[in-house]
Enzyme design. Structure first.
Site, PDB file in Angstrom:
ATOM      1  N   ASP A 172      60.013  42.665  58.063  1.00  0.00           N
ATOM      2  CA  ASP A 172      59.932  41.202  58.148  1.00  0.00           C
ATOM      3  C   ASP A 172      61.232  40.598  58.697  1.00  0.00           C
ATOM      4  OD1 ASP A 172      61.711  41.380  56.017  1.00  0.00           O
ATOM      5  OD2 ASP A 172      60.242  40.819  54.497  1.00  0.00           O
ATOM      6  N   GLU A 175      64.253  42.153  57.369  1.00  0.00           N
ATOM      7  CA  GLU A 175      64.416  43.585  57.656  1.00  0.00           C
ATOM      8  C   GLU A 175      63.944  44.437  56.484  1.00  0.00           C
ATOM      9  OE1 GLU A 175      68.803  43.307  59.022  1.00  0.00           O
ATOM     10  OE2 GLU A 175      67.591  43.357  60.835  1.00  0.00           O
ATOM     11  N   GLU A 328      76.477  32.733  55.842  1.00  0.00           N
ATOM     12  CA  GLU A 328      75.080  33.201  55.789  1.00  0.00           C
ATOM     13  C   GLU A 328      74.385  32.644  54.570  1.00  0.00           C
ATOM     14  OE1 GLU A 328      74.070  37.206  54.122  1.00  0.00           O
ATOM     15  OE2 GLU A 328      73.427  37.580  56.187  1.00  0.00           O
TER      16      GLU A 328
HETATM   17  C1  BGC Z   1      68.952  39.119  57.779  1.00  0.00           C
HETATM   18  C2  BGC Z   1      68.285  39.075  59.135  1.00  0.00           C
HETATM   19  C3  BGC Z   1      69.312  38.801  60.211  1.00  0.00           C
HETATM   20  C4  BGC Z   1      70.495  39.747  60.124  1.00  0.00           C
HETATM   21  C5  BGC Z   1      71.617  39.340  61.061  1.00  0.00           C
HETATM   22  C6  BGC Z   1      70.081  40.119  57.825  1.00  0.00           C
HETATM   23  O1  BGC Z   1      70.721  40.158  56.590  1.00  0.00           O
HETATM   24  O2  BGC Z   1      68.028  39.485  56.787  1.00  0.00           O
HETATM   25  O3  BGC Z   1      67.315  38.057  59.165  1.00  0.00           O
HETATM   26  O4  BGC Z   1      68.691  38.930  61.462  1.00  0.00           O
HETATM   27  O5  BGC Z   1      71.005  39.724  58.819  1.00  0.00           O
HETATM   28  O6  BGC Z   1      72.009  38.025  60.828  1.00  0.00           O
END
Ligand code: BGC
Length: 371
Positions: A172, A175, A328
């Site tokens: 998803d 990931e 994030e």
């Molecule tokens: C997230 C992803 C993202 C990636 C890079 C992961 O921790 O779950 O959605 O694409 O980080 O930002």
């Protein structure tokens, strides 16, 4: 160079505009000369370019008037996909012959900034990014009246890939959960196929595949009137908000969109605060993600109520550090006990995350905070 942003003073429109300027500068500085956007700066596992993150970052830059930056990213994607054309052709033949491709035959989630595959044990095979790229490409070309020609054959590769595997189980947006068919992934694929059809890239094929996805979601994608995390699940996931805005898998503001947003809001968001990914999230303790506040705000900016969209923009701005860098994720955490495990493994979570800045730009532009 813009003045530093003091998060505590992020209240007025001037501060919100300044954070947009900082975002554009930060993304432009981080962009590789190849055109790739790394997912984050100073966080090694994210020193790669994801189609998913990058496509939304490019959308933010395109809206903010950083046309060359967005174009350079789309050119990078087109080069990657042109290089992957043979792999996609052989995959399409395998699927047409009825055989089940193995995960290594499928396209990865992230590439090196030079555009090469990176051989490690990352949680690859996530198809949503290829749909999101087509959607963001159309959005950028249409906004700025740019020609499709330089991207046309790469866009065909993406469409053929999505027609072959876009509705199969894969990981998803987060990931995770390799063996399920995720509704926000289907939404991204659907949005990309419709965008390709509108651009005239294999239009009949793309539209037919998008129709099949819409039927599948109509039949199996709902639980109690709202979209479900994956087919068969009863859980919610904040990424489902994209099914209405921007991907149009369900009508924005229609009953399914509203029921989905209502569930995400009640289960995953804090009044006046941010948005968690899903209730059992443990990644870095399961904090609240500015990107998800961006998507929820985008929904509210389009379908109403607008004041909630403004509140979410302000909340994103409140997560910036003194240099205007957006993270994030931030507390409150759903699973505080698991945080140490991740910090021991990778250090503190990613900041700045380019996708957070990209979503800030999208929402700021949708609300008219930037022209
Ligand atoms: C997230 C992803 C993202 C990636 C890079 C992961 O921790 O779950 O959605 O694409 O980080 O930002």
């Amino acid at each position: 160079m813009a003045e530093p942003v003091n998060p505590l003073s992020v209240a007025g429109d001037a501060d919100l505009r300044r954070l947009a300027e900082v975002s554009v500068e930060l993304i432009a500085r981080a962009q590789d000369p190849s055109g790739a956007y790394p997912a984050a700066v100073g966080f090694a596992p994210y020193g790669f370019s994801w189609f998913r993150d990058g496509a939304f970052v490019a959308e933010g830059m395109s809206r903010a008037g950083a046309v060359e930056s967005a174009t350079a990213f789309h050119e990078w994607c087109a080069r990657v996909l042109t290089r992957e054309a043979a792999a996609v052709s052989s995959l399409v033949s395998q699927v047409a012959a009825g055989s089940q491709p193995s995960d290594v035959d499928l396209l990865p989630a992230r590439y090196t900034l030079a555009g090469d595959r990176h051989d490690d044990d990352w949680w690859n095979y996530q198809v949503d990014g290829y749909g999101t790229w087509l959607w963001a490409l159309r959005s950028h070309l249409t906004r700025w009246g740019l020609p499709l020609a330089p991207y046309a054959s790469a866009a065909e590769v993406a469409v053929r890939y999505l027609v072959a595997v876009g509705a199969r189980p894969c990981r998803d947006w987060w990931e995770e959960h390799r063996d399920h068919t995720h509704v926000s992934t289907l939404a991204s694929v659907h949005g990309g196929l419709r965008a390709a059809a509108m651009l005239g890239v294999l239009p009949a094929t793309a539209d037919m595949a998008a129709d099949r996805i819409a039927d599948l979601v109509q039949r199996e994608g709902l639980h109690d009137g709202a979209l479900r995390k994956w087919l068969g699940s009863t859980a919610a996931d904040a990424s489902l908000v994209v099914a209405g805005v921007p991907f149009g898998l369900v009508p924005p503001g229609g009953p399914v969109d509203r029921a989905t947003v209502a569930r995400v809001t009640s289960e995953l968001s804090t009044p006046g605060g941010g948005v968690h990914r899903y209730v059992s999230d443990t990644f870095y303790g399961g904090g609240q993600w500015p990107i998800l506040a961006g998507f929820l705000g985008w929904h509210h900016a389009v379908a109403g109520p607008r004041d909630q969209a403004v509140a979410l923009l302000r909340w994103i701005a409140s997560t910036a550090d003194s240099s205007g860098s957006l993270p994030e994720q931030v507390p409150p955490l759903l699973a505080p006990d698991v945080l140490a495990e991740w910090t021991e493994r990778w250090g503190p979570s990613a900041q700045p995350l380019l996708w957070s800045h990209g979503m800030y730009l999208v929402l700021a532009s949708e609300l008219g905070v930037i022209p």
